[in-house]
Motif scaffolding. Structure first.
Motif, mmCIF file in Angstrom:
data_model
loop_
_atom_site.group_PDB
_atom_site.id
_atom_site.type_symbol
_atom_site.label_atom_id
_atom_site.label_comp_id
_atom_site.label_asym_id
_atom_site.label_seq_id
_atom_site.Cartn_x
_atom_site.Cartn_y
_atom_site.Cartn_z
ATOM 1 N N TRP A 1 -17.589 48.255 3.976
ATOM 2 C CA TRP A 1 -17.379 49.391 3.295
ATOM 3 C C TRP A 1 -15.849 49.808 2.505
ATOM 4 C CZ3 TRP A 1 -22.250 49.721 2.723
ATOM 5 C CH2 TRP A 1 -23.297 49.784 3.741
ATOM 6 N N THR A 2 -15.156 48.924 2.634
ATOM 7 C CA THR A 2 -13.721 49.262 2.255
ATOM 8 C C THR A 2 -13.380 48.038 1.100
ATOM 9 O OG1 THR A 2 -12.763 47.813 4.329
ATOM 10 C CG2 THR A 2 -12.870 50.058 4.501
ATOM 11 N N SER A 3 -14.010 47.074 1.081
ATOM 12 C CA SER A 3 -13.627 46.254 0.088
ATOM 13 C C SER A 3 -13.933 46.523 -1.169
ATOM 14 C CB SER A 3 -14.240 44.728 0.402
ATOM 15 O OG SER A 3 -14.112 44.305 1.546
ATOM 16 N N ASP A 4 -13.311 45.893 -2.281
ATOM 17 C CA ASP A 4 -13.463 46.212 -3.726
ATOM 18 C C ASP A 4 -14.868 45.503 -3.870
ATOM 19 O OD1 ASP A 4 -11.281 47.546 -3.966
ATOM 20 O OD2 ASP A 4 -10.032 45.804 -4.381
ATOM 21 N N ASP A 5 -15.380 45.772 -5.237
ATOM 22 C CA ASP A 5 -16.674 45.091 -5.877
ATOM 23 C C ASP A 5 -16.230 43.478 -5.919
ATOM 24 O OD1 ASP A 5 -18.506 44.067 -7.038
ATOM 25 O OD2 ASP A 5 -18.807 45.690 -8.609
ATOM 26 N N GLU A 6 -16.992 42.542 -5.036
ATOM 27 C CA GLU A 6 -16.529 41.148 -5.144
ATOM 28 C C GLU A 6 -17.624 40.503 -6.012
ATOM 29 O OE1 GLU A 6 -15.764 39.960 -1.282
ATOM 30 O OE2 GLU A 6 -14.363 41.632 -0.858
ATOM 31 N N SER A 7 -18.610 41.168 -6.419
ATOM 32 C CA SER A 7 -19.781 40.474 -7.144
ATOM 33 C C SER A 7 -19.700 39.769 -8.700
ATOM 34 C CB SER A 7 -20.765 41.511 -7.142
ATOM 35 O OG SER A 7 -20.644 42.503 -8.309
ATOM 36 N N GLY A 8 -18.387 40.159 -9.173
ATOM 37 C CA GLY A 8 -18.135 39.697 -10.420
ATOM 38 C C GLY A 8 -18.522 38.414 -10.760
ATOM 39 N N ALA A 9 -18.184 37.345 -10.082
ATOM 40 C CA ALA A 9 -18.173 35.932 -10.106
ATOM 41 C C ALA A 9 -19.538 35.188 -9.559
ATOM 42 C CB ALA A 9 -17.186 35.369 -9.529
ATOM 43 N N LEU A 10 -20.063 36.105 -9.314
ATOM 44 C CA LEU A 10 -21.637 35.692 -8.614
ATOM 45 C C LEU A 10 -22.753 35.253 -9.557
ATOM 46 C CD1 LEU A 10 -22.544 38.117 -5.745
ATOM 47 C CD2 LEU A 10 -21.379 36.083 -5.436
ATOM 48 N N PRO A 11 -23.529 34.096 -9.245
ATOM 49 C CA PRO A 11 -24.418 33.842 -10.353
ATOM 50 C C PRO A 11 -25.632 34.960 -10.524
ATOM 51 C CG PRO A 11 -24.719 32.628 -8.340
ATOM 52 C CD PRO A 11 -23.345 33.209 -8.038
ATOM 53 N N THR A 12 -26.345 35.041 -11.517
ATOM 54 C CA THR A 12 -27.352 36.059 -11.765
ATOM 55 C C THR A 12 -28.441 35.557 -11.191
ATOM 56 O OG1 THR A 12 -28.110 35.100 -13.785
ATOM 57 C CG2 THR A 12 -26.349 36.814 -13.927
ATOM 58 N N VAL A 13 -29.390 36.195 -11.063
ATOM 59 C CA VAL A 13 -30.894 35.787 -10.071
ATOM 60 C C VAL A 13 -31.096 34.645 -11.292
ATOM 61 C CG1 VAL A 13 -33.287 36.404 -9.646
ATOM 62 C CG2 VAL A 13 -31.235 37.624 -8.849
ATOM 63 N N GLY A 14 -31.250 35.132 -12.681
ATOM 64 C CA GLY A 14 -31.819 34.202 -13.716
ATOM 65 C C GLY A 14 -31.183 33.047 -13.748
ATOM 66 N N GLU A 15 -29.974 32.968 -13.662
ATOM 67 C CA GLU A 15 -29.289 31.543 -13.530
ATOM 68 C C GLU A 15 -29.803 30.765 -12.214
ATOM 69 O OE1 GLU A 15 -25.087 32.717 -15.410
ATOM 70 O OE2 GLU A 15 -25.407 33.043 -13.109
ATOM 71 N N MET A 16 -29.957 31.508 -10.958
ATOM 72 C CA MET A 16 -30.458 30.694 -9.821
ATOM 73 C C MET A 16 -31.985 30.140 -10.083
ATOM 74 S SD MET A 16 -28.690 32.917 -6.583
ATOM 75 C CE MET A 16 -28.939 34.710 -7.615
ATOM 76 N N LEU A 17 -32.861 30.911 -10.646
ATOM 77 C CA LEU A 17 -34.015 30.501 -10.962
ATOM 78 C C LEU A 17 -34.020 29.420 -12.085
ATOM 79 C CD1 LEU A 17 -35.909 33.963 -11.640
ATOM 80 C CD2 LEU A 17 -36.390 32.562 -9.753
ATOM 81 N N ALA A 18 -33.255 29.198 -12.998
ATOM 82 C CA ALA A 18 -33.165 28.095 -13.772
ATOM 83 C C ALA A 18 -32.480 27.036 -13.270
ATOM 84 C CB ALA A 18 -32.032 28.666 -15.115
ATOM 85 N N GLU A 19 -31.701 27.138 -12.131
ATOM 86 C CA GLU A 19 -31.198 26.240 -11.367
ATOM 87 C C GLU A 19 -32.605 25.341 -10.558
ATOM 88 O OE1 GLU A 19 -27.572 25.371 -8.282
ATOM 89 O OE2 GLU A 19 -29.130 26.905 -7.704
ATOM 90 N N GLN A 20 -33.578 26.223 -10.439
ATOM 91 C CA GLN A 20 -34.386 25.707 -9.722
ATOM 92 C C GLN A 20 -35.744 25.112 -10.481
ATOM 93 O OE1 GLN A 20 -34.666 25.414 -6.247
ATOM 94 N NE2 GLN A 20 -32.756 26.188 -6.393
ATOM 95 N N GLU A 21 -35.951 25.516 -11.711
ATOM 96 C CA GLU A 21 -36.690 25.126 -12.667
ATOM 97 C C GLU A 21 -36.445 24.793 -13.975
ATOM 98 O OE1 GLU A 21 -40.854 27.191 -14.277
ATOM 99 O OE2 GLU A 21 -40.886 26.771 -12.391
ATOM 100 N N ALA A 22 -36.417 23.593 -14.371
ATOM 101 C CA ALA A 22 -35.881 23.167 -15.624
ATOM 102 C C ALA A 22 -36.731 23.831 -16.646
ATOM 103 C CB ALA A 22 -35.846 21.565 -16.060
ATOM 104 N N GLY A 23 -35.951 24.363 -17.541
ATOM 105 C CA GLY A 23 -36.644 25.089 -18.773
ATOM 106 C C GLY A 23 -37.196 26.511 -18.499
ATOM 107 N N PHE A 24 -36.749 27.043 -17.487
ATOM 108 C CA PHE A 24 -36.668 28.554 -17.176
ATOM 109 C C PHE A 24 -35.659 29.564 -17.792
ATOM 110 C CE2 PHE A 24 -36.161 32.602 -14.717
ATOM 111 C CZ PHE A 24 -37.347 32.966 -14.561
ATOM 112 N N ASP A 25 -36.288 30.211 -18.486
ATOM 113 C CA ASP A 25 -35.291 31.185 -19.453
ATOM 114 C C ASP A 25 -34.610 32.280 -18.500
ATOM 115 O OD1 ASP A 25 -33.673 32.625 -21.248
ATOM 116 O OD2 ASP A 25 -35.304 32.515 -22.841
ATOM 117 N N GLY A 26 -33.472 31.704 -17.820
ATOM 118 C CA GLY A 26 -32.814 32.730 -16.965
ATOM 119 C C GLY A 26 -32.069 33.830 -17.807
ATOM 120 N N ALA A 27 -31.362 33.698 -18.853
ATOM 121 C CA ALA A 27 -30.880 34.875 -19.626
ATOM 122 C C ALA A 27 -31.918 35.836 -20.058
ATOM 123 C CB ALA A 27 -30.433 34.254 -20.895
#
Length: 202
Positions: free
Chosen positions: A161-187
């Motif tokens: 509860w005291t840390s700053d927002d550390e999420s900026g460099a995290l991959p998005t869910v779309g990017e993770m889905l595209a990593e799992q399935e070729a051709g998936f439109d993560g964007a």
């Protein structure tokens, strides 16, 4: 398994020693007034289950108390719209053992509940959770075996509860889905997620 693997409970207890008195006396088998006050302030919990296919830990949240009390031994947890994987519900209908961890923003303490659960479609229980004219598809009924507080050290170490927002460099869910399935439109998935979430929140 190597020689460093601990396989004996007595050996484990020899390493860690005896639990402190506070960690033993804190356990109740029902909602006491103060445990009730804490849990009813929680809008978020993690529910753990186990079944033939393995274990599952699922986040659950609401815009008010994440659970309702049916009686001092029983909690009700609505199942709002999700991705229909139903990992938690599949486990419960096959093995009712469950554990919940309740969080409140700003508090490093956590309240834990261990017990058993069933999934019900009882119209009366569904109706207790009516939100904007919509109801959950099912309600999980949790019978409490144990309820107790969790030491605050883990959240303190992590600075949850005291840390700053550390999420900026995290991959998005779309990017993770595209990593799992070729051709998936993560964007496209990421771009339309907000509207989909709002339309199916309840």
């Amino acid at each position: 398994m190597d020689s460093y693997t601990v396989t004996d409970v007595a050996a484990l207890e020899g390493i860690y020693g005896k639990p402190g008195n506070a960690s033993l006396i804190k356990v109740a088998d029902h909602l006491t007034p103060l445990y009730r006050k804490w849990i009813m302030a929680s809008r978020f919990c993690i529910m753990s289950t186990v079944g033939p296919e393995g274990t599952d830990g699922s986040p659950r949240g609401d815009d008010g108390p994440v659970v309702q009390e049916l009686d001092p031994k029983t909690l009700l947890l609505p199942d709002w719209r999700g991705n229909n994987r139903m990992d938690t519900l599949r486990n419960i209908v096959q093995d009712g053992r469950t554990s919940l961890m309740f969080f409140v923003p700003g508090s490093n303490n956590v309240i834990r509940v261990n017990g058993t659960a069933i999934v019900t479609l009882d119209p009366e229980l569904l109706g207790r959770f009516d939100q904007r004219g919509k109801q959950p598809r099912s309600v999980t009924v949790i019978t409490i075996d144990e309820v107790y507080s969790q030491c605050a050290r883990a959240l303190m170490r992590a600075g949850v509860w005291t840390s700053d927002d550390e999420s900026g460099a995290l991959p998005t869910v779309g990017e993770m889905l595209a990593e799992q399935e070729a051709g998936f439109d993560g964007a496209e998935y990421d771009a339309t997620w907000g509207a989909r979430a709002q339309n199916t929140m309840w």
